[in-house]
Enzyme design. Sequence first.
Site, PDB file in Angstrom:
ATOM      1  CB  CYS A 100      -6.613 -16.799  19.735  1.00 27.87           C
ATOM      2  SG  CYS A 100      -7.412 -18.231  19.010  1.00 27.87           S
ATOM      3  CB  CYS A 140      -9.428 -18.687  21.441  1.00 34.80           C
ATOM      4  SG  CYS A 140      -8.008 -19.383  20.629  1.00 34.80           S
ATOM      5  CG  ASP A 141     -10.304 -15.295  23.398  1.00 33.21           C
ATOM      6  OD1 ASP A 141     -10.673 -16.319  24.001  1.00 33.21           O
ATOM      7  OD2 ASP A 141      -9.156 -14.847  23.454  1.00 33.21           O
TER       8      ASP A 141
END
Length: 266
Positions: A93, A96-97
């Site tokens: 993701c 997300c990261d």
Amino acid sequence: MTTTELIENYPGFPQGVTGDELSRLMEEQAKRFGLEVVPEHVVEVKLEGTKKIVKTEERSYLSQALIICTGTEYRKLGVPGEKEFAGKGVSYCATCDGAFFQDNQIVVVGGGDSALTEALYLTKFGKQVTIIHRRDALRGTKIYQEKVFTNPKIKLLWNSVIQEIKGDSIVKSIVVRNVNTGEVTEHQIDGVFLFVGLLPRTQFLKGLVDMDEEGYILTDQNGQTSVKGIFAAGDCRKKLVRQIATAVGDGATAACSSEKYLELKE
Ligand SMILES: Cc1cc2nc3c(=O)[nH]c(=O)nc-3n(C[C@H](O)[C@H](O)[C@H](O)COP(=O)(O)OP(=O)(O)OC[C@H]3O[C@@H](n4cnc5c(N)ncnc54)[C@H](O)[C@@H]3O)c2cc1C
């Protein structure tokens, strides 16, 4: 949906909307009509006559009608190091990261729309983003391909697959094999993002409702599965287009179908 940064193709949002915001708005609206959200993980569904018993890790729920909309999860590469370094340099993701990889060497694996859009997004953070693809042509939409080919931060490594992910406490390098020549090379990198497809999250229903060979649930046009009173909606269903707009349509159909099912039962 929550992990998609900008959704540009959902009706009613001419400037686009973040996945997070759209989720929040949908939940708020549904709660106004009595939605109750229970943050629990379903592990099994069993039948007791016409009743459905939904088992979570915490407790069991008894229901007359059930709508399954558990979506998909990322397909794993299945190479040494992938599991060990998940969350330590291996990610599925970008939204997300991605921010953890400022000025780093980032690798993206895949050749479809997800891989291309996520690679483009990652150029915001990485020093360089290398897309590794097992073929000699991308599968993604032309417009994303053009953006990828003209982005100076993106490099492509064709006909190649990752053989191993290596590191100590975090990822340090990947071992890459050229599928045509068999040549094996090691590359120093900081992060590897894997976008090699999706799998339906339907394992907990195996043997209960009919599915295709990949595990996508088979339904009729009303969302009805092979078990009366169990409906399916969204990405976990076998269908042509997996998008938020089609998931929302499926949800509306399944909700009306389950209401009808309950009325006829009474
Ligand atoms: C990188 C990426 C970008 C995308 N961009 C777009 C876009 O721009 N526009 C667009 O229209 N679509 C986009 N999509 C597709 C879109 O996200 C999906 O089509 C849509 O979210 C499907 O909705 P859904 O409700 O079926 O599944 P999901 O949104 O996946 O929701 C499933 C839910 O079920 C929960 N769940 C799963 N298993 C269990 C269990 N056992 N117990 C309890 N809960 C469980 C999950 O936690 C999740 O909350 C994108 C997808 C990806 C991967």
